[in-house]
Design a protein around this motif. Structure first.
Motif, PDB file in Angstrom:
ATOM      1  N   THR A 208      -9.267   0.454  -6.958  1.00  0.00           N
ATOM      2  CA  THR A 208      -7.926  -0.548  -6.643  1.00  0.00           C
ATOM      3  C   THR A 208      -8.421  -1.074  -8.366  1.00  0.00           C
ATOM      4  O   THR A 208      -8.187  -1.745  -9.118  1.00  0.00           O
ATOM      5  CB  THR A 208      -8.418  -1.238  -5.489  1.00  0.00           C
ATOM      6  N   THR A 209      -9.812  -1.155  -8.782  1.00  0.00           N
ATOM      7  CA  THR A 209     -10.507  -1.648  -9.251  1.00  0.00           C
ATOM      8  C   THR A 209      -9.727  -1.290 -11.112  1.00  0.00           C
ATOM      9  O   THR A 209      -9.910  -1.965 -11.756  1.00  0.00           O
ATOM     10  CB  THR A 209     -12.378  -1.881  -9.335  1.00  0.00           C
TER      11      THR A 209
ATOM     12  N   ILE B 117      -0.441  -0.017  -7.873  1.00  0.00           N
ATOM     13  CA  ILE B 117      -0.223  -1.194  -7.534  1.00  0.00           C
ATOM     14  C   ILE B 117       0.535  -1.277  -6.037  1.00  0.00           C
ATOM     15  O   ILE B 117       0.059  -1.305  -4.785  1.00  0.00           O
ATOM     16  CB  ILE B 117      -1.070  -2.116  -7.797  1.00  0.00           C
TER      17      ILE B 117
ATOM     18  N   ARG C  79       1.338   1.974  -3.686  1.00  0.00           N
ATOM     19  CA  ARG C  79      -0.054   1.848  -2.521  1.00  0.00           C
ATOM     20  C   ARG C  79       0.447   0.869  -1.272  1.00  0.00           C
ATOM     21  O   ARG C  79      -0.412   0.655  -0.345  1.00  0.00           O
ATOM     22  CB  ARG C  79      -1.817   1.721  -3.090  1.00  0.00           C
ATOM     23  N   HIS C  80       0.787  -0.022  -1.626  1.00  0.00           N
ATOM     24  CA  HIS C  80       0.828  -1.236  -0.820  1.00  0.00           C
ATOM     25  C   HIS C  80       2.136  -1.655  -0.236  1.00  0.00           C
ATOM     26  O   HIS C  80       1.979  -3.075   0.245  1.00  0.00           O
ATOM     27  CB  HIS C  80       0.218  -2.234  -1.457  1.00  0.00           C
TER      28      HIS C  80
ATOM     29  N   PRO D  26     -11.977  -7.262  -6.912  1.00  0.00           N
ATOM     30  CA  PRO D  26     -10.390  -6.139  -6.514  1.00  0.00           C
ATOM     31  C   PRO D  26     -10.405  -5.368  -5.136  1.00  0.00           C
ATOM     32  O   PRO D  26      -9.306  -5.169  -4.917  1.00  0.00           O
ATOM     33  CB  PRO D  26     -10.503  -5.015  -7.958  1.00  0.00           C
TER      34      PRO D  26
ATOM     35  N   LEU E  29      -7.690  -6.739  -2.451  1.00  0.00           N
ATOM     36  CA  LEU E  29      -6.158  -6.775  -3.281  1.00  0.00           C
ATOM     37  C   LEU E  29      -5.573  -6.427  -1.475  1.00  0.00           C
ATOM     38  O   LEU E  29      -4.862  -7.274  -1.535  1.00  0.00           O
ATOM     39  CB  LEU E  29      -6.241  -6.272  -4.404  1.00  0.00           C
ATOM     40  N   PRO E  30      -5.828  -5.986  -1.046  1.00  0.00           N
ATOM     41  CA  PRO E  30      -4.943  -5.191   0.054  1.00  0.00           C
ATOM     42  C   PRO E  30      -4.696  -6.103   1.342  1.00  0.00           C
ATOM     43  O   PRO E  30      -3.594  -6.253   1.351  1.00  0.00           O
ATOM     44  CB  PRO E  30      -5.653  -3.625   0.937  1.00  0.00           C
TER      45      PRO E  30
END
Length: 212
Positions: free
Chosen positions: A15-16, A33, A36-37, A76, A79-80
């Motif tokens: 993620t970073t 990004i 994935r989300h 980061p 984030l999720p």
């Protein structure tokens, strides 16, 4: 090694690294990004049983908010959680906006506590949504159109955006940066952030997106 990882190296990024890449205008990092989300956003949409047109509105707002605030992400790894919380808030906003009636306590004639809380959250989201729309309306057409295209779900490729807007691929990243900087300076966004900083960046004091 999975052939998918060979074809798309971003699948192996953490993620970073993805956040850092997206901030430099790396199309593949941003797309990964979103990829994935998307399930987390869809899970919230399904939970609230939104109509397709409302679901699309929610998803677009989530990605546009992320695009606008990604450079303010402190951690980061958070984030999720931010994406899931933002999607939930947008679903609440959409649900409340479409309610035709509100439950009232028949004994007192007042709203139930839970309804008060839902309406408060919903109003926060309505205000944020309105500020975002007003801010975007104040941008030059080419910047507004680019930001909206970058926030679509699924995301458009830089090649598609270049073809639709008639601009070089190399200018997309810089135009995005200038557009976001200009968006933050619009009266609608500045006034909203000044009055509702807590609502724009998550719940409680452990905000994952922080104001400067």
């Amino acid at each position: 090694m999975d052939v998918t990882d060979v074809d798309d190296p971003y699948r192996g990024w953490g993620t970073t690294a993805l956040v850092a890449g997206a901030l430099t205008g790396d199309e593949g990092a941003w797309n990964e990004i979103v990829r994935r989300h998307v399930p987390a956003v869809l899970a919230q949409i399904r939970q609230f049983r939104l109509a397709p047109e409302h679901a699309e509105d929610v998803a677009q707002t989530v990605w546009l908010n992320l695009l606008e605030n990604l450079d303010r992400l402190r951690d980061p790894a958070a984030l999720p959680g931010w994406i899931s919380t933002t999607a939930r808030h947008e679903c609440i906003r959409m649900t409340n906006r479409n309610k035709r009636s509100v439950p009232v306590d028949p004994q007192t004639g007042s709203l139930d506590v839970g309804v008060h809380q839902d309406l408060d959250e919903g109003m926060d989201q309505v205000e944020r949504y309105r500020a975002l729309r007003e801010g975007l309306a104040q941008l030059p057409d080419h910047q507004r159109e680019l930001l909206l295209m970058l926030a679509t779900d699924p995301p458009l490729s830089y090649q598609e955006i270049s073809a639709r807007l008639g601009i070089p691929i190399g200018s997309i990243g810089p135009t995005r940066g200038r557009g976001l900087a200009r968006l933050r300076q619009t009266p609608a966004i500045k006034n909203y952030l000044a009055a509702n900083a807590h609502a724009a960046f998550g719940e409680g004091g452990d905000s994952v997106l922080a104001l400067d």
